[in-house]
Design an enzyme around this catalytic site. Structure first.
Site, mmCIF file in Angstrom:
data_model
loop_
_atom_site.group_PDB
_atom_site.id
_atom_site.type_symbol
_atom_site.label_atom_id
_atom_site.label_comp_id
_atom_site.label_asym_id
_atom_site.label_seq_id
_atom_site.Cartn_x
_atom_site.Cartn_y
_atom_site.Cartn_z
ATOM 1 N N ASP A 1 0.854 -1.180 0.000
ATOM 2 C CA ASP A 1 0.000 0.000 0.000
ATOM 3 C C ASP A 1 0.890 1.230 0.000
ATOM 4 O OD1 ASP A 1 -2.799 1.190 0.410
ATOM 5 O OD2 ASP A 1 -1.664 2.126 2.024
ATOM 6 N N HIS B 1 -5.440 4.115 6.427
ATOM 7 C CA HIS B 1 -4.695 5.120 5.668
ATOM 8 C C HIS B 1 -3.288 5.341 6.204
ATOM 9 C CE1 HIS B 1 -8.121 5.928 3.184
ATOM 10 N NE2 HIS B 1 -8.849 6.278 4.214
#
Length: 220
Positions: A62, A200
Site C-alpha cells: 500500500d 490510511h
C-alpha cells in the site's frame, strides 16, 4: 498443413531493460511479521488449503501519496507484507521524503506532514530495496491500478522494470463478497473480522489487505 507468413510492424517487439535485483538491502530492511492477535493453533481452519496461496509468494503493498496523479504526485510512504505458503512472514515499511511540500488535502487523508518525512530517505534510496523485497512475488494491492501505477512509473524513471504479475484484493472482494454497502477496505475487513485500527497508513493497510485476501481465498 498450413504455413502462415507473419510480417510484424516496426518496433513490434521491444526488450524491457531493468537494473538487476540488488544482492543486499541498503536503506530499508524487512522485519519479521509479528501477529497482533494470538493465532488459535487448535483451529483446523488455520491450515492453508488454497492452491493459489500455496503455489505463489505474494507481496501485498500500500502507498500513501501526495495526490492521485502518478505522473505529478509523489510517494510518501510504502508499506508491504510478504505472504509465503499462505502466511504473513515479513513486513517492509518506510516514510519517504518527496522533496516537495505535502498538500494539506493529502495530510487530511494519511496524517503525514512535512515534519514527518523531513529525515526520511528519498525514493531513489528506497526503490532498490523494495524491488528486492518484491522479487519473485505476485504483487497485490487494494485497488491495484492506483498503487501499481505509481510504482511502475517511478520505477521506470529510476531504472527498474516492474513486470511482476499482479492481483487486486478489491476486485477479489467484489467478486466473492456479495451484499456489502460498499467495498472500501475498512468495510470488507469488518465483514471478514479483520482488524484495521489505523486506516490510511501504509503498513497497517497492507497487512489488513493481506489478511482479507487470505480469507477470501480460503473461505470463498
Amino acid at each position: 498443413k498450413v504455413i502462415n507468413l507473419i510480417i510484424t510492424k516496426p518496433n513490434f517487439y521491444t526488450q524491457i531493460y531493468s537494473l538487476p535485483v540488488p544482492r543486499t538491502y541498503k536503506k530499508v530492511f524487512p522485519e519479521p511479521y509479528i501477529a497482533t492477535e494470538q493465532e488459535d493453533l487448535f483451529n483446523p481452519d488455520t491450515e492453508i488449503k488454497s492452491e493459489y496461496l500455496l503455489g505463489n509468494d505474494f507481496v501485498v503493498f500500500d502507498l500513501e501519496t501526495t495526490g492521485v496523479n502518478y505522473t505529478q504526485d509523489k510517494i510518501i510512504e510504502i508499506g508491504a507484507v510478504k505472504i509465503k505458503n499462505g502466511k504473513l512472514t515479513e513486513t517492509f515499511g518506510t516514510l519517504i521524503n518527496p522533496e516537495c511540500h505535502i498538500p494539506a488535502d493529502a495530510t487530511k487523508v494519511n496524517n503525514i506532514t512535512d515534519d514527518d518525512v523531513k529525515d526520511a530517505p528519498i525514493l531513489k534510496e528506497v526503490m532498490p530495496d523494495f524491488f528486492k523485497f518484491c522479487d519473485g512475488c505476485v504483487m497485490v494491492s487494494y485497488v491495484i491500478g492506483f498503487d501499481f501505477s505509481f510504482i511502475e512509473y517511478y520505477g521506470k524513471k529510476l531504472g527498474y522494470a516492474w513486470t511482476h504479475e499482479t492481483d487486486d484484493a478489491f476486485a477479489m472482494a467484489k467478486t466473492k463478497l456479495k451484499g456489502l454497502k460498499n467495498y472500501k477496505l475498512v468495510t470488507v475487513a469488518k465483514a471478514l473480522n479483520v482488524p484495521l485500527e489505523t486506516a490510511h497508513r501504509a503498513v497497517f493497510d497492507a497487512v489488513a489487505a493481506a489478511e482479507v485476501m487470505i480469507k477470501l481465498c480460503e473461505k470463498f
